[in-house]
Each structure stands twice: as C-alpha cells, then as structure tokens.
Motif scaffolding. Sequence first.
Motif, PDB file in Angstrom:
ATOM      1  N   ASP A   1       7.374  -7.486  -9.629  1.00 41.70           N
ATOM      2  CA  ASP A   1       8.688  -8.086  -9.232  1.00 41.70           C
ATOM      3  C   ASP A   1       9.222  -8.897 -10.321  1.00 41.70           C
ATOM      4  N   GLU A   2       9.886  -8.583 -11.267  1.00 41.31           N
ATOM      5  CA  GLU A   2      10.508  -9.312 -12.512  1.00 41.31           C
ATOM      6  C   GLU A   2      10.742 -10.762 -12.130  1.00 41.31           C
ATOM      7  N   ARG A   3      11.746 -10.604 -11.068  1.00 43.45           N
ATOM      8  CA  ARG A   3      12.210 -12.031 -10.717  1.00 43.45           C
ATOM      9  C   ARG A   3      11.191 -13.041 -10.416  1.00 43.45           C
ATOM     10  N   ALA A   4      10.392 -12.650  -9.415  1.00 41.69           N
ATOM     11  CA  ALA A   4       9.349 -13.249  -9.086  1.00 41.69           C
ATOM     12  C   ALA A   4       8.427 -13.821 -10.184  1.00 41.69           C
TER      13      ALA A   4
ATOM     14  N   TYR B   1       2.807 -18.122  -4.614  1.00 49.18           N
ATOM     15  CA  TYR B   1       3.692 -17.290  -4.595  1.00 49.18           C
ATOM     16  C   TYR B   1       3.073 -15.825  -4.100  1.00 49.18           C
TER      17      TYR B   1
ATOM     18  N   ALA C   1       7.145 -11.770 -18.949  1.00 47.59           N
ATOM     19  CA  ALA C   1       7.649 -12.703 -18.282  1.00 47.59           C
ATOM     20  C   ALA C   1       6.967 -14.013 -19.212  1.00 47.59           C
TER      21      ALA C   1
ATOM     22  N   ARG D   1       9.175 -14.226 -13.280  1.00 47.24           N
ATOM     23  CA  ARG D   1       9.904 -15.072 -14.001  1.00 47.24           C
ATOM     24  C   ARG D   1       9.895 -16.524 -13.238  1.00 47.24           C
ATOM     25  N   GLU D   2       9.977 -16.687 -12.137  1.00 44.78           N
ATOM     26  CA  GLU D   2      10.071 -17.801 -11.657  1.00 44.78           C
ATOM     27  C   GLU D   2       8.469 -18.580 -11.533  1.00 44.78           C
TER      28      GLU D   2
END
Length: 300
Positions: free
Chosen positions: A57-60, A51, A101, A62-63
């Motif tokens: 980057d919250e979305r990154a 990654y 996260a 969470r993924e």
Amino acid sequence: MDEPVLLTGAGGRVGQAILRGLGDDYDWRLLDREPLPAAKVPDGVTDADRYVADITDERALREAVADVGAVIHLAGDPRKTAPWDSVLRNNIDGTQVVMRAAAEAGVEKFAFASSNHAVGGYETEDRTPDLYRPENDYRLDGSELPRPGNLYGVSKAAGESLGRFYHDEFGMSVVCVRIGNLTKDHPPREYERGQAMWLSHRDCAHLFDRCLRADYGYEVVYGISNNDRRYYSIERAREALGYDPADNSADYTFEGKPKPDRDTETNGGRYAADSFASDADRPADESPAEPNFPADPDDA
Ligand SMILES: NC(=O)C1=CN([C@@H]2O[C@H](COP(=O)(O)OP(=O)(O)OC[C@H]3O[C@@H](n4cnc5c(N)ncnc54)[C@H](O)[C@@H]3O)[C@@H](O)[C@H]2O)C=CC1
Ligand SMILES: O=C1O[C@H](COP(=O)(O)O)[C@@H](O)[C@H](O)[C@H]1O
C-alpha cells in the motif's frame, strides 16, 4: 538515532526479538498487516505509532516513513516453500514499495531482512553435511553472488538488488542481513544446518541495533551468532557494523541443552532483556515460534 525508526513486520518472530531487546532504545513506529496485541508492543509506543497496513500500500508506506531516520524491513512471506505469487507480491513488490517510499522520503538508513536462502544453492551435495561441522573451512563472506535454493530465496536476492539500486540512486545507506535461523532460548534442536546458522534473540537485537548505529554505504552481511559450526563469515558484520555476537550454538548440546560451562554473560548483559519493562501486567508473551504468516499458501 533521534528520529523514529520504522519496523515493518513488527508482529513476527524477528520483529519481536528486536523489540524485546531494543524496545526502550528507540522511538518506534510499528507496521504490520496484522493488528499488534498489547503483549507485542513496547511501552511508550502509542496507537499513532502503530500502522496496520499491507506493505504494497504505497500511500500507507509514504505516511509511515515520513520523518523517520531508519527503516528495519522485515515484513514478508518467510516460508522457503512459499509459492511464486506470494513471494512476488509480498517479498518483491512489497519490498520495492517500502524501499522506494523510504528513499524518496530521504530516510538515512535501511536494514533489509534477507535470508540464508538467498545463497542456499552453495550447499551442494558434495559439500554437505560436512559444511555444517566445525572442522569445515568453507566460507561464504557476503561478497559472493546470490545462489538461491528456492523461489523464496530468489525473492530475497531480488530484495538485495533493490537495496543496491536505492542506495546508488538515492544515497540511502542499505544493509542486507542474510539472517540464518532465529530461535529463542536455544539453537535449533538436532539440526546441523540450523545450528551452523543459529541467530539467538539477543544477537538478533544486537545486530539490528548495530544496523541503526553504524555508518555504511551498501553492505551484505550474515545474521548469525558466533557458531563454531558456521560456514558464513561474520567478519564483514564485525568490521562494517561493529557486530559482536554473544552466543554460539556450540555452547549447547545437539539436543539444545545448555552445556554447564557456557558463558551466560555477554554484551555487558545488554539485549538479554526478554520482556518489555511492564510485562508484569501484560498478557502472556505471544512471541510466535512459528511464522506469523497465513498457513494457507493460497492466501498470498
Ligand atoms: N525467522 C527466521 O529465522 C528468518 C527470517 N528471515 C526473514 O525475516 C523476516 C521476518 O521473518 P519472521 O519474523 O520469521 O516472519 P514472521 O512470519 O514471524 O513475521 C512476518 C511479519 O510480517 C507480516 N507481513 C507479512 N506480509 C506482509 C505484508 N504484505 N504487509 C504487511 N505485513 C506483512 C506478518 O503479519 C508477520 O507479522 C522475513 O522477511 C523473513 O524472510 C530470514 C531468515 C531467517
Ligand atoms: O529464511 C528463513 O530461513 C530459516 C532457516 O531455514 P531452514 O530451511 O533451515 O528452516 C527459516 O527457519 C525461516 O523460517 C526462513 O524465513
């Protein structure tokens, strides 16, 4: 640990020491804001496991944490001279994003790279430099309050508090490792403070392996080798994690040369690996000796 392990800051000095010691032992997910060259990636780690993202980057995140069993969180500004805007963004806000996260995803274990600078204020003028010498019996054991010696240390103390909160609120196992001074092949040369808190590469890999394997609630431990000069106790790391360091800066001269009678075999030879299995056909080892962080303090 059968589930994947997320390692943030994978491209840096500590991340590389961990991967060179444990690269074959876990199903890694590697996150860094800098793309990782092949020389820094263990065999078996696919592009899908890598990654390139900022930890804010919250979305990154969470993924990246989805379905992982543990997180080793290293990413951040490692400079003791780092300006407030950088440690606020990278070390405090970034750590909060990663911890939240992980906790919300139900991650079982979280190892946080804290620092000796979270307690640097205890190194008072009247205690030093005797503090860094074998005959001194002053000890910090991890139960003391943080006492940062700089704003970087403040950010690490904040990370420890964030870990306490996310343990209490979500039940996530959290260990804060107050890392000393990681250097490869020998202790810091001609540097008493550095030799008091030296962490060898193989002890670093071993310590974080124990953070993944042991069972604990919330712990603060010191990440150093078994140095005669130490003023940090490693008893809590031994008791809570089963840490059993192999190295001692006293096995080297002050100039960093190995003493002839030093013990080179330890941990049954484990963690001694200093390369990935297929290094033979890889580019030269790029493990950085310097922080893998922008040299420009304004580039937060
Ligand atoms: N190297 C040492 O002796 C010690 C290190 N530490 C801590 O251990 C951790 C790792 O330190 P090192 O490996 O020495 O540092 P490093 O600078 O070599 O590696 C840090 C890695 O994190 C990445 N990174 C930085 N900010 C990021 C962000 N916002 N988003 C995503 N990635 C980011 C960088 O690209 C770099 O690859 C740091 O948190 C540091 O404070 C603590 C005590 C001693
Ligand atoms: O937290 C850290 O501490 C070590 C040791 O501190 P120093 O002031 O004795 O150099 C430092 O080398 C490392 O870069 C930093 O992240």
